[in-house]
Design a protein around this motif. Structure first.
Motif, PDB file in Angstrom:
ATOM      1  N   GLN A  50       0.830  -1.218   0.000  1.00 60.08           N
ATOM      2  CA  GLN A  50       0.000   0.000   0.000  1.00 60.08           C
ATOM      3  C   GLN A  50       0.858   1.259   0.000  1.00 60.08           C
ATOM      4  OE1 GLN A  50      -0.311  -2.540   2.122  1.00 60.08           O
ATOM      5  NE2 GLN A  50      -2.428  -2.928   2.696  1.00 60.08           N
ATOM      6  N   ASP A  51       1.985   1.226   0.730  1.00 58.56           N
ATOM      7  CA  ASP A  51       2.822   2.417   0.798  1.00 58.56           C
ATOM      8  C   ASP A  51       3.411   2.744  -0.568  1.00 58.56           C
ATOM      9  OD1 ASP A  51       2.320   2.547   3.504  1.00 58.56           O
ATOM     10  OD2 ASP A  51       4.105   1.403   4.056  1.00 58.56           O
ATOM     11  N   ILE A  52       3.810   1.692  -1.308  1.00 57.72           N
ATOM     12  CA  ILE A  52       4.354   1.904  -2.648  1.00 57.72           C
ATOM     13  C   ILE A  52       3.249   2.396  -3.583  1.00 57.72           C
ATOM     14  CG2 ILE A  52       5.405   0.752  -4.636  1.00 57.72           C
ATOM     15  CD1 ILE A  52       6.700  -1.208  -2.603  1.00 57.72           C
ATOM     16  N   GLU A  53       2.084   1.747  -3.518  1.00 58.22           N
ATOM     17  CA  GLU A  53       0.972   2.110  -4.405  1.00 58.22           C
ATOM     18  C   GLU A  53       0.500   3.534  -4.135  1.00 58.22           C
ATOM     19  OE1 GLU A  53      -0.411  -2.573  -4.404  1.00 58.22           O
ATOM     20  OE2 GLU A  53      -1.659  -1.068  -3.396  1.00 58.22           O
ATOM     21  N   TRP A  54       0.383   3.878  -2.857  1.00 56.03           N
ATOM     22  CA  TRP A  54      -0.095   5.226  -2.519  1.00 56.03           C
ATOM     23  C   TRP A  54       0.909   6.288  -2.953  1.00 56.03           C
ATOM     24  CZ3 TRP A  54      -2.231   4.242   3.133  1.00 56.03           C
ATOM     25  CH2 TRP A  54      -3.328   3.386   3.033  1.00 56.03           C
ATOM     26  N   ILE A  82      -2.504   0.884  -9.531  1.00 58.19           N
ATOM     27  CA  ILE A  82      -1.168   0.378  -9.218  1.00 58.19           C
ATOM     28  C   ILE A  82      -1.263  -0.898  -8.393  1.00 58.19           C
ATOM     29  CG2 ILE A  82       1.077   0.926  -8.170  1.00 58.19           C
ATOM     30  CD1 ILE A  82      -1.250   3.794  -8.650  1.00 58.19           C
ATOM     31  N   ALA A  83      -0.390  -1.862  -8.702  1.00 58.26           N
ATOM     32  CA  ALA A  83      -0.267  -3.076  -7.884  1.00 58.26           C
ATOM     33  C   ALA A  83       1.208  -3.326  -7.626  1.00 58.26           C
ATOM     34  CB  ALA A  83      -0.893  -4.277  -8.595  1.00 58.26           C
ATOM     35  N   ALA A  84       1.563  -3.504  -6.364  1.00 54.03           N
ATOM     36  CA  ALA A  84       2.945  -3.782  -5.984  1.00 54.03           C
ATOM     37  C   ALA A  84       3.031  -5.159  -5.339  1.00 54.03           C
ATOM     38  CB  ALA A  84       3.460  -2.713  -5.024  1.00 54.03           C
ATOM     39  N   PHE A  85       4.075  -5.897  -5.664  1.00 58.26           N
ATOM     40  CA  PHE A  85       4.282  -7.229  -5.094  1.00 58.26           C
ATOM     41  C   PHE A  85       5.745  -7.608  -5.295  1.00 58.26           C
ATOM     42  CE2 PHE A  85       2.199  -7.432  -9.268  1.00 58.26           C
ATOM     43  CZ  PHE A  85       3.207  -7.994 -10.042  1.00 58.26           C
ATOM     44  N   ALA A  86       6.166  -8.684  -4.645  1.00 55.59           N
ATOM     45  CA  ALA A  86       7.561  -9.132  -4.749  1.00 55.59           C
ATOM     46  C   ALA A  86       7.716 -10.149  -5.875  1.00 55.59           C
ATOM     47  CB  ALA A  86       8.015  -9.743  -3.431  1.00 55.59           C
ATOM     48  N   ILE A  87       8.852 -10.067  -6.580  1.00 53.86           N
ATOM     49  CA  ILE A  87       9.198 -11.076  -7.573  1.00 53.86           C
ATOM     50  C   ILE A  87      10.669 -11.458  -7.375  1.00 53.86           C
ATOM     51  CG2 ILE A  87       7.533 -10.253  -9.289  1.00 53.86           C
ATOM     52  CD1 ILE A  87       9.935  -8.974 -10.779  1.00 53.86           C
ATOM     53  N   THR A  88      11.047 -12.542  -8.010  1.00 55.98           N
ATOM     54  CA  THR A  88      12.454 -12.964  -7.999  1.00 55.98           C
ATOM     55  C   THR A  88      13.066 -12.636  -9.355  1.00 55.98           C
ATOM     56  OG1 THR A  88      11.922 -14.765  -6.482  1.00 55.98           O
ATOM     57  CG2 THR A  88      14.031 -14.888  -7.622  1.00 55.98           C
ATOM     58  N   THR A  89      14.156 -11.876  -9.335  1.00 63.34           N
ATOM     59  CA  THR A  89      14.811 -11.479 -10.582  1.00 63.34           C
ATOM     60  C   THR A  89      15.594 -12.666 -11.162  1.00 63.34           C
ATOM     61  OG1 THR A  89      16.841 -10.768  -9.497  1.00 63.34           O
ATOM     62  CG2 THR A  89      15.054  -9.146  -9.678  1.00 63.34           C
ATOM     63  N   PRO A  90      15.992 -12.588 -12.439  1.00 59.50           N
ATOM     64  CA  PRO A  90      16.787 -13.685 -13.021  1.00 59.50           C
ATOM     65  C   PRO A  90      18.054 -14.010 -12.231  1.00 59.50           C
ATOM     66  CG  PRO A  90      15.992 -12.216 -14.743  1.00 59.50           C
ATOM     67  CD  PRO A  90      15.635 -11.569 -13.444  1.00 59.50           C
ATOM     68  N   SER A  91      18.579 -13.009 -11.493  1.00 54.49           N
ATOM     69  CA  SER A  91      19.784 -13.254 -10.696  1.00 54.49           C
ATOM     70  C   SER A  91      19.472 -13.910  -9.358  1.00 54.49           C
ATOM     71  CB  SER A  91      20.531 -11.941 -10.451  1.00 54.49           C
ATOM     72  OG  SER A  91      19.706 -11.044  -9.706  1.00 54.49           O
ATOM     73  N   GLY A  92      18.166 -14.152  -9.092  1.00 60.57           N
ATOM     74  CA  GLY A  92      17.778 -14.836  -7.867  1.00 60.57           C
ATOM     75  C   GLY A  92      17.484 -13.918  -6.706  1.00 60.57           C
ATOM     76  N   GLU A  93      17.449 -12.605  -6.926  1.00 66.10           N
ATOM     77  CA  GLU A  93      17.193 -11.652  -5.839  1.00 66.10           C
ATOM     78  C   GLU A  93      15.705 -11.308  -5.782  1.00 66.10           C
ATOM     79  OE1 GLU A  93      21.391  -9.195  -5.775  1.00 66.10           O
ATOM     80  OE2 GLU A  93      19.740  -8.443  -7.001  1.00 66.10           O
ATOM     81  N   GLU A  94      15.223 -11.094  -4.558  1.00 75.23           N
ATOM     82  CA  GLU A  94      13.847 -10.628  -4.380  1.00 75.23           C
ATOM     83  C   GLU A  94      13.815  -9.117  -4.577  1.00 75.23           C
ATOM     84  OE1 GLU A  94      10.745 -12.248  -3.216  1.00 75.23           O
ATOM     85  OE2 GLU A  94      11.838 -13.903  -4.130  1.00 75.23           O
ATOM     86  N   THR A  95      12.823  -8.636  -5.301  1.00 76.17           N
ATOM     87  CA  THR A  95      12.684  -7.195  -5.505  1.00 76.17           C
ATOM     88  C   THR A  95      11.218  -6.856  -5.702  1.00 76.17           C
ATOM     89  OG1 THR A  95      13.538  -5.305  -6.779  1.00 76.17           O
ATOM     90  CG2 THR A  95      12.900  -7.253  -8.029  1.00 76.17           C
ATOM     91  N   PRO A  96      10.783  -5.651  -5.338  1.00 73.81           N
ATOM     92  CA  PRO A  96       9.390  -5.269  -5.624  1.00 73.81           C
ATOM     93  C   PRO A  96       9.184  -5.020  -7.117  1.00 73.81           C
ATOM     94  CG  PRO A  96      10.315  -3.924  -3.848  1.00 73.81           C
ATOM     95  CD  PRO A  96      11.458  -4.641  -4.512  1.00 73.81           C
ATOM     96  N   ALA A  97       8.058  -5.455  -7.618  1.00 69.69           N
ATOM     97  CA  ALA A  97       7.607  -5.098  -8.963  1.00 69.69           C
ATOM     98  C   ALA A  97       6.369  -4.226  -8.811  1.00 69.69           C
ATOM     99  CB  ALA A  97       7.285  -6.338  -9.785  1.00 69.69           C
ATOM    100  N   VAL A  98       6.264  -3.215  -9.630  1.00 67.64           N
ATOM    101  CA  VAL A  98       5.150  -2.275  -9.550  1.00 67.64           C
ATOM    102  C   VAL A  98       4.511  -2.188 -10.928  1.00 67.64           C
ATOM    103  CG1 VAL A  98       4.408   0.028  -8.855  1.00 67.64           C
ATOM    104  CG2 VAL A  98       6.462  -0.974  -7.821  1.00 67.64           C
TER     105      VAL A  98
END
Length: 580
Positions: free
Chosen positions: A477-481, A494-510
Motif C-alpha cells: 500500500q505504501d508503494i501504491e499510494w 497500481i499493484a505492488a508485489f515481490a518477484i524474484t529477478t533472473p539473478s535470484g534476488e527478491e525485488t518489488p515489482a510495480v
C-alpha cells in the motif's frame, strides 16, 4: 391506469427484535408479520419491484417444496448465482427452509471474459459439490457449462419457478446447523467455503443492530453484491433479521451510474444506513463535476451511518467525499469504519456511531517491523502513514494482536490480528488442514496485521501482501499510494508485489496502468515512478506500465495483488515495450 409502485415502508408497527432468533428461517417468519421488505430498483433508481418480507416468505416456502420435490435433502448444497433480485432471495431462503445449505456464487466480472467465469464457477462448484446450480436465464450458456463440467444439475431459475410445489414436511431447524457456505471474494484457484451456523450468523446480525444502534427510522440502501459477505450478510440477511426495509441497486448498475446510489439515499424519508468499500466513495466523489453543486441534486443530511469496510480505508478518499458532498448535507461524523471477514460471519469491529473517521500517524519503520530504513544512500527521512481506526470489537467478540509465535502483544504493538467469538466460522468446508491453519483453540487468525489502542483496532495490511526484501518489510500500500500522488494516477491503477529477478534476488515489482499513448511520455512516467518508489523504499524496483483496465479485481471489486502477480509472471499481463 396502473397506480405507481410503492416501496415497503420505513416505519412498522411490528415490535423490533434484534436478531434474537434460533434460526434464520425463524427470523424471516417474524419479519413477515410486518410490512417492511426489500425493494429493487432499475439502473436509473426507479422502483421496479417492492418485495415485502411476507411475500418473500411465501415464495421461499414454495421454493423449499420445489427443492424437496427435486430430491434435495438436509445438508445438501444448493449453489445459487447471486444476482440481486427477488429470485435469488426466495431461493436462498427456500434452501434454508429445506434444511439445505445455499451457496451464493458470483456474477461475471469485466475481467477475464466467458472462459474465466466458467472456470471460476467450476472450481467453486467442485469445492462445494452441490446437488444443483440455479442461475438467471441470461447466464444460462456459461452457468450450464460450469455445471456440466462438474457433473451437477444446472437449472434456469425461471424454469424452476414454474415447477409444481407439492406439499412437503419441512425439516426441523437446528440453530447449531450450518446455515450457508460463503466463498471469499478472492477464492478462485483454491476456494474455501466458509461454513457459518445459524447461531453464528444471528449472533453477528444482532451485533450489527446493537453496534449501529438501529431504530425504527432507519432504512438500508445498498448496491453491494450478494456473493460477498458485506452485501449478503450486512445488506440482505441483517435487514431481515433486524426488520429493516432495504432499497437495492444492482452492482452493475452502480458501476455505470454510481450517483444513482446517492439519489436513492436522498429520496427516502427516515435515516439511511448504507455501506461501501472505499472505492465506492471514491467513484462518487470523482463523478461530481466541480461546476455542479451537490446540493442541487442530493439531500444527504439524513445519512446516519455511512459504513466503510471490505478494503483498506483511505482517509484522503473519505475527505474528498466530504468535500464533494458537504453542501448536500453530508456529515463527516456519519462515516462508520469497520473491520470484518467472512470467517467471522462478517463484523469483527465497528466504530461507535457518530465518531467518524479517526486516524493515527504511524512511522513507516513501525509498520514494517522496525529496523534501519537506510538504503544505499544512507538513512532516509521519517515517513508516516495515516492508519484508520476501525472501531471496537462488536458485541461478544474478542480481539488480540499477537507475535508470529502466538504471544499476545501490548497496546500499540503491531502484529497478527486474532479474534474469538460466537460468530466465528465452524471451519472451511471439507478442508480440515486449512481450518487447522487458522483456527486455534477457538481463536481465528484473520491473516491481517494491526494493533490495538485504547480498545480500538487499527488494521495496517494483509500479512501475505507484505514485501520482504533483504530482511526488510515493505507494505505494498505504501508503494501504491506513493505512485498515486503523481498526476494522472488514481487508486486502483497500481499493484505492488515481490518477484524474484533472473539473478535470484527478491525485488518489488510495480505494475501501473497507463493511459498515455506516447512512447516518450511513457518513458518519462516510468522514470518518474521509479524515482518516487525509490524515495519511499530505498530500492530500485521493476516498474512496468500496462494498459488501462488490466489489473484484476476480486468479485467484491478489490485489487487482487496475488492474481496480478501470477498473471504478470505467466505473461498474461503484457507491459508496454518501453526503451530502456
Amino acid at each position: 391506469m396502473n397506480e405507481p409502485l410503492k416501496a415497503t415502508p420505513t416505519l412498522d408497527a411490528l415490535p423490533r427484535r434484534y436478531a434474537d432468533f434460533a434460526t434464520l428461517g425463524e427470523a424471516l417468519d417474524y419479519a413477515a408479520g410486518g410490512t417492511r421488505g426489500l425493494n429493487f430498483h432499475d439502473a436509473r433508481g426507479t422502483l421496479s419491484r417492492p418485495y415485502p418480507f411476507a411475500e418473500l416468505r411465501d415464495d421461499a416456502l414454495a421454493a423449499a417444496r420445489r427443492l424437496i420435490a427435486a430430491g434435495v435433502k438436509p445438508e445438501d448444497r444448493v449453489a445459487l448465482v447471486a444476482e440481486t433480485g427477488a429470485e435469488f432471495a426466495a431461493l436462498f431462503f427456500g434452501a434454508v427452509y429445506a434444511g439445505a445449505w445455499p451457496v451464493p456464487l458470483p456474477l461475471p466480472t469485466s475481467f477475464g471474459g466467458r472462459d474465466s467465469y466458467i472456470e471460476q464457477l467450476r472450481v467453486q462448484l467442485a469445492s462445494c459439490e452441490p446437488v444443483m446450480l440455479i442461475y438467471p436465464p441470461e447466464l444460462a450458456p456459461m452457468a450450464a457449462e460450469a455445471a456440466r463440467l462438474v457433473g451437477t444439475t444446472g437449472v434456469d431459475w425461471s424454469e424452476f419457478a414454474t415447477r409444481d410445489a407439492p406439499a412437503a414436511e419441512l425439516p426441523q431447524a437446528d440453530g447449531q446447523a450450518i446455515a450457508y457456505l460463503q466463498y471469499s471474494s478472492g477464492s478462485t484457484r483454491f476456494p474455501h467455503g466458509v461454513a457459518i451456523t445459524h447461531h453464528a450468523l444471528l449472533n453477528n446480525l444482532a451485533a450489527h443492530a446493537h453496534g449501529m444502534a438501529i431504530d425504527g427510522e432507519d432504512r438500508c440502501i445498498s448496491w453491494l453484491p450478494w456473493y460477498h459477505d458485506m452485501g449478503l450478510v450486512g445488506c440482505f440477511l441483517s435487514p431481515i433479521a433486524n426488520q429493516v426495509s432495504v432499497d437495492y441497486l444492482k452492482t452493475e448498475d452502480f458501476a455505470r451510474r454510481p450517483l444513482a446510489w446517492l439519489d436513492l439515499i436522498s429520496r427516502h424519508p427516515g435515516t439511511s444506513l448504507s455501506y461501501s468499500p472505499t472505492f465506492g466513495y471514491d467513484i462518487c466523489a470523482r463523478r461530481m463535476s466541480s461546476q455542479t453543486k451537490a446540493a442541487d441534486r442530493f439531500d444527504l443530511s439524513r445519512w446516519r451511518v455511512a459504513g466503510n469496510g471490505a478494503d483498506m480505508i483511505r482517509p484522503d478518499v473519505m475527505q474528498a467525499f466530504v468535500d464533494a458532498f458537504a453542501d448536500a448535507g453530508f456529515n463527516a461524523s456519519a462515516f462508520l469504519p469497520s473491520y470484518g471477514l467472512a470467517e467471522a460471519t462478517l463484523a469483527v469491529s465497528l466504530m461507535p456511531p457518530g465518531e467518524g473517521i479517526r486516524v493515527e500517524l504511524v512511522e513507516e519503520t513501525q509498520l514494517s517491523g522496525g529496523g534501519d530504513l537506510g538504503g544505499n544512500d544512507g538513512p532516509r527521512p521519517q515517513r508516516f502513514r495515516a492508519i484508520v481506526n476501525c472501531g471496537k470489537p462488536v458485541r461478544d467478540m474478542e480481539i488480540e494482536v499477537r507475535e508470529e509465535d502466538g504471544t499476545p502483544l501490548p497496546s500499540g504493538a503491531i502484529g497478527k490480528v486474532w479474534c474469538r467469538g460466537p460468530s466465528v466460522m465452524v471451519g472451511y468446508f471439507r478442508d480440515q488442514a486449512a481450518t487447522d491453519a487458522c483456527l486455534v483453540d477457538g481463536w481465528l487468525d484473520t491473516g491481517d496485521m494491526g494493533y490495538m489502542s485504547d480498545g480500538y483496532i487499527y488494521i495496517v495490511g494483509r500479512a501475505k501482501d507484505m514485501i520482504i526484501v533483504n530482511g526488510r518489510n515493505h507494505w505494498p500500500q505504501d508503494i501504491e499510494w506513493a505512485v498515486e500522488q503523481l498526476p494522472g494516477f488514481k487508486a486502483g491503477d497500481i499493484a505492488a508485489f515481490a518477484i524474484t529477478t533472473p539473478s535470484g534476488e527478491e525485488t518489488p515489482a510495480v505494475l501501473v496502468q497507463c493511459r498515455s499513448l506516447d512512447d516518450g511520455e511513457r518513458t518519462r512516467l516510468r522514470d518518474e515512478i521509479r524515482e518516487r518508489v525509490r524515495a519511499v523504499t530505498g530500492m530500485n524496483c521493476v516498474i512496468e506500465l500496462i494498459p488501462p483496465r488490466t489489473l484484476p479485481r476480486t468479485s467484491s471489486g478489490k485489487l487482487s495483488r496475488a492474481k496480478a502477480r501470477n498473471l504478470y509472471l505467466n505473461g498474461d499481463i503484457k507491459p508496454y515495450d518501453i526503451a530502456a
